[in-house]
Design a protein around this motif. Structure first.
Motif, PDB file in Angstrom:
ATOM      1  N   ALA A 152       0.833  -1.206   0.000  1.00 30.73           N
ATOM      2  CA  ALA A 152       0.000   0.000   0.000  1.00 30.73           C
ATOM      3  C   ALA A 152       0.863   1.249   0.000  1.00 30.73           C
ATOM      4  O   ALA A 152       0.575   2.229  -0.707  1.00 30.73           O
ATOM      5  N   LEU A 153       1.956   1.233   0.798  1.00 29.81           N
ATOM      6  CA  LEU A 153       2.863   2.377   0.850  1.00 29.81           C
ATOM      7  C   LEU A 153       3.541   2.584  -0.494  1.00 29.81           C
ATOM      8  O   LEU A 153       3.684   3.730  -0.959  1.00 29.81           O
ATOM      9  N   ARG A 154       3.951   1.492  -1.126  1.00 28.44           N
ATOM     10  CA  ARG A 154       4.587   1.612  -2.436  1.00 28.44           C
ATOM     11  C   ARG A 154       3.641   2.268  -3.433  1.00 28.44           C
ATOM     12  O   ARG A 154       4.050   3.112  -4.233  1.00 28.44           O
ATOM     13  N   ALA A 155       2.369   1.885  -3.381  1.00 28.69           N
ATOM     14  CA  ALA A 155       1.395   2.477  -4.302  1.00 28.69           C
ATOM     15  C   ALA A 155       1.276   3.981  -4.073  1.00 28.69           C
ATOM     16  O   ALA A 155       1.198   4.777  -5.021  1.00 28.69           O
ATOM     17  N   LEU A 213       3.629   5.988  -2.748  1.00 26.95           N
ATOM     18  CA  LEU A 213       4.864   6.638  -3.173  1.00 26.95           C
ATOM     19  C   LEU A 213       4.978   6.684  -4.694  1.00 26.95           C
ATOM     20  O   LEU A 213       5.452   7.680  -5.259  1.00 26.95           O
ATOM     21  N   GLU A 214       4.570   5.609  -5.365  1.00 26.71           N
ATOM     22  CA  GLU A 214       4.584   5.621  -6.833  1.00 26.71           C
ATOM     23  C   GLU A 214       3.669   6.716  -7.366  1.00 26.71           C
ATOM     24  O   GLU A 214       4.005   7.414  -8.335  1.00 26.71           O
ATOM     25  N   GLN A 215       2.508   6.863  -6.734  1.00 27.17           N
ATOM     26  CA  GLN A 215       1.590   7.923  -7.145  1.00 27.17           C
ATOM     27  C   GLN A 215       2.217   9.298  -6.933  1.00 27.17           C
ATOM     28  O   GLN A 215       2.093  10.192  -7.782  1.00 27.17           O
ATOM     29  N   ALA A 216       2.911   9.471  -5.793  1.00 28.35           N
ATOM     30  CA  ALA A 216       3.554  10.751  -5.519  1.00 28.35           C
ATOM     31  C   ALA A 216       4.624  11.074  -6.556  1.00 28.35           C
ATOM     32  O   ALA A 216       4.752  12.225  -6.998  1.00 28.35           O
ATOM     33  N   LEU A 217       5.398  10.064  -6.971  1.00 27.67           N
ATOM     34  CA  LEU A 217       6.431  10.280  -7.986  1.00 27.67           C
ATOM     35  C   LEU A 217       5.809  10.561  -9.347  1.00 27.67           C
ATOM     36  O   LEU A 217       6.260  11.457 -10.082  1.00 27.67           O
ATOM     37  N   ASP A 218       4.766   9.809  -9.696  1.00 31.59           N
ATOM     38  CA  ASP A 218       4.139   9.968 -11.011  1.00 31.59           C
ATOM     39  C   ASP A 218       3.416  11.299 -11.143  1.00 31.59           C
ATOM     40  O   ASP A 218       3.378  11.892 -12.230  1.00 31.59           O
ATOM     41  N   GLU A 219       2.838  11.781 -10.046  1.00 28.53           N
ATOM     42  CA  GLU A 219       2.050  13.014 -10.096  1.00 28.53           C
ATOM     43  C   GLU A 219       2.877  14.261  -9.797  1.00 28.53           C
ATOM     44  O   GLU A 219       2.330  15.362  -9.721  1.00 28.53           O
ATOM     45  N   MET A 221      11.382   5.141   3.465  1.00 32.20           N
ATOM     46  CA  MET A 221      10.234   4.418   2.907  1.00 32.20           C
ATOM     47  C   MET A 221      10.442   4.146   1.419  1.00 32.20           C
ATOM     48  O   MET A 221      10.101   3.064   0.926  1.00 32.20           O
ATOM     49  N   LEU A 222      10.991   5.120   0.720  1.00 31.28           N
ATOM     50  CA  LEU A 222      11.273   4.912  -0.704  1.00 31.28           C
ATOM     51  C   LEU A 222      12.282   3.792  -0.907  1.00 31.28           C
ATOM     52  O   LEU A 222      12.124   2.955  -1.806  1.00 31.28           O
ATOM     53  N   ASP A 223      13.302   3.780  -0.065  1.00 33.82           N
ATOM     54  CA  ASP A 223      14.324   2.744  -0.177  1.00 33.82           C
ATOM     55  C   ASP A 223      13.733   1.369   0.117  1.00 33.82           C
ATOM     56  O   ASP A 223      14.002   0.398  -0.594  1.00 33.82           O
ATOM     57  N   GLU A 224      12.904   1.277   1.169  1.00 33.21           N
ATOM     58  CA  GLU A 224      12.295  -0.001   1.525  1.00 33.21           C
ATOM     59  C   GLU A 224      11.341  -0.484   0.451  1.00 33.21           C
ATOM     60  O   GLU A 224      11.205  -1.685   0.216  1.00 33.21           O
ATOM     61  N   ALA A 225      10.675   0.461  -0.220  1.00 36.57           N
ATOM     62  CA  ALA A 225       9.737   0.095  -1.281  1.00 36.57           C
ATOM     63  C   ALA A 225      10.436  -0.175  -2.607  1.00 36.57           C
ATOM     64  O   ALA A 225       9.779  -0.502  -3.599  1.00 36.57           O
ATOM     65  N   GLY A 226      11.773  -0.036  -2.645  1.00 36.74           N
ATOM     66  CA  GLY A 226      12.516  -0.291  -3.879  1.00 36.74           C
ATOM     67  C   GLY A 226      12.372   0.798  -4.917  1.00 36.74           C
ATOM     68  O   GLY A 226      12.483   0.531  -6.126  1.00 36.74           O
TER      69      GLY A 226
END
Length: 515
Positions: A248-251, A253-259, A302-307
């Motif tokens: 859920a956290l990865r999702a 963070l991915e949204q934050a990077l994409d947006e 968190m970013l590092d843990e989420a890869g």
């Protein structure tokens, strides 16, 4: 007539043979022999006991048909597949009430498998898998099952045993890692591989089925791989919840990077000799829609843990090079911009080519990009890919800045080996340097080392005019910190540059040079 009678007799014989061929009739053999004893005594008992099994044998009751097996992939013959280990553990669970024996499953995953394939090719990867499979099988007991998993890992289903506990599983996992550790010779090359292992005891699985144990072991192996290399993890009941939280956290963070929620803020760097603006460092900030602007300490781990560290590096590089281009178009001469590169990014075999493409895309000279690398990363020279990439970036023409210098263990040999251009003195040495004599001695020693090696220097975390002045007197070439300027969005940089240059005065000095 005789033919009809013969045909009828043959039909009856075949029907009787088909009836005797059914192995479930063997359950009546004890009752049959007991009846023979009561009716005819010992002689009849012996005749029935010996003759009945022979009759069943001749009828074909003991004939078993082999179940065709799915062909094994990639020529790794002799290994089972996922359904085989699941079936083996299912049988162990079915027999557990009678035998009292327990089973367990280990999942072995290789550390950095993509790096192996990128460096040596798919054929070499297959050879490594085959050699590793032989070593794994040699380290196990007879009766244990080894299966090849999708993605290059292995699953081991243990033969049922009475004493199977956590300590036994940890020892077995360590033995498998030791079996994998020796180098594998492929032609003239010697390849070293390591693995992370997760395991689950049959008694600890969420459900007492072969599939449940295997899936639990895979969850543990994923956790081990994140904490590797060479980690061992036992399945625990909270692992699936933690995994769901990470997903859920990865999702998010991915949204934050994409947006575009995670953006580069730029902190100025000043020359102590001239007072001129010598560059900016790009620092990540999360513009959270609910919590406002978050500093790196809130989300980098968190970013590092989420890869997602490599994805963050790509975003920061793009924004930094875009900023340089826009400053150039606005007539604001900014010599360079610094971007932090994570260990994950430095392990990318295509990093130098990707960086060259980005510089060409923005029509920028490599000298205008400073690649900032933590001293702790540079001190880890076990990774050949990191060593190769740092050398390639230096050869490309990018400046190599050794970040947080003084907090790690980078040797002088590594500093020369990687063609470091500038040492960034960690803020822990800068705080109160104008008042603390010990701080002054430490900074003076670092500056003397840099001078002897022909390296530039920059002090981080400068917060007061006194610290700025002392660093200038000690001979530090550049300074950066809240006392110079706070990290700011790109939209604010033009105004800051104009204001700074309008009030530009010579750098502060103190009355005497520190000794």
């Amino acid at each position: 007539m005789q033919q009809r009678i013969g045909s009828a007799i043959w039909h009856r014989v075949r029907h009787a043979a088909d009836w005797l061929r059914r192995p479930e009739l063997m359950v009546f053999l004890p009752a049959l022999t007991l009846s023979a004893f009561w009716l005819g005594g010992e002689r009849v008992l012996l005749m029935v006991a010996l003759g009945a099994p022979l009759l069943f044998l001749l009828a074909g009751a003991f004939r078993f048909h082999d179940v065709p097996l799915t062909p094994l992939p990639d020529g790794l013959h002799g290994l089972a597949l996922r359904p085989h280990v699941i079936a083996a553990m299912d049988r162990a669970f079915q027999q557990q009430a009678v035998t009292g024996r327990n089973t367990g499953c280990l999942v072995l995953q290789f550390d950095a498998p993509d790096l192996l394939m990128d460096r040596h090719g798919r054929a070499a990867q297959t050879e490594v898998l085959a050699s590793s499979a032989e070593r794994i099988c040699a380290a196990l007991r007879e009766g244990d099952s080894v299966a090849r998993l999708e993605g290059g890992g292995f699953a081991i289903a243990l033969a049922p045993q009475r004493r199977l506990d956590l300590e036994t599983m940890v020892q077995l996992a360590a033995r498998l890692q030791a079996a994998i550790a020796p180098p594998i010779s492929l032609g003239a090359a010697r390849i070293y591989v390591s693995c992370s292992i997760g395991f689950c005891l049959g008694t600890a699985a969420p459900e007492a089925t072969g599939r449940g144990v295997l899936e639990a072991a895979q969850v543990a192996a994923d956790d081990a791989l994140r904490n590797g290399p060479g980690a061992i993890r036992a399945f625990s009941a909270d692992m699936p919840r933690r995994r769901a939280d990470r997903d859920a956290l990865r999702a998010v963070l991915e949204q934050a990077l994409d947006e575009g929620q995670i953006r580069a803020h730029f902190q100025p760097q000043i020359s102590t000799d001239t007072g001129a603006l010598s560059g900016f460092e790009a620092l990540a900030r999360w513009h959270h829609p609910e919590r406002g602007i978050l500093p790196p300490a809130e989300f980098l781990a968190m970013l590092d843990e989420a890869g997602l560290s490599e994805r963050l590096s790509e975003v920061m590089l793009y924004q930094a090079l875009s900023a340089l281009t826009r400053w150039d178009k606005a007539g604001l001469t900014i010599p360079m911009v610094g971007v932090n590169f994570s260990a994950a990014e430095l392990r990318n075999p295509m990093l130098a080519q990707k960086l060259q493409w980005e510089l060409d895309r923005f029509d920028l000279a490599p000298q205008r990009l400073s690649v900032e690398i933590l001293e702790t990363v540079m001190a880890d020279t076990d990774s050949d890919m990191i060593v190769r990439n740092i050398a390639a970036l230096a050869q490309l023409g990018c400046g190599i800045d050794l970040d947080d210098f003084g907090t790690g263990h980078a040797s002088i040999t590594n500093i020369r080996r990687f063609t470091v251009r500038r040492l960034k003195i960690d803020r822990s040495f800068v705080t109160r340097v104008d008042e603390d004599r010990d701080q002054q001695k430490m900074v003076a020693a670092i500056l003397s080392l840099a001078e002897q090696l022909g390296l530039e220097t920059l002090a981080e975390g400068v917060e007061t005019p006194g610290e700025h002045a002392m660093l200038a007197q000690l001979g530090c070439g550049h300074v950066q910190g809240f006392g110079i300027g706070r990290p700011m969005p790109f939209e604010q940089t033009a105004d800051w540059i104009a204001q700074y240059r309008s009030r530009h005065v010579p750098p502060p000095r103190i009355g005497h040079r520190a000794r």
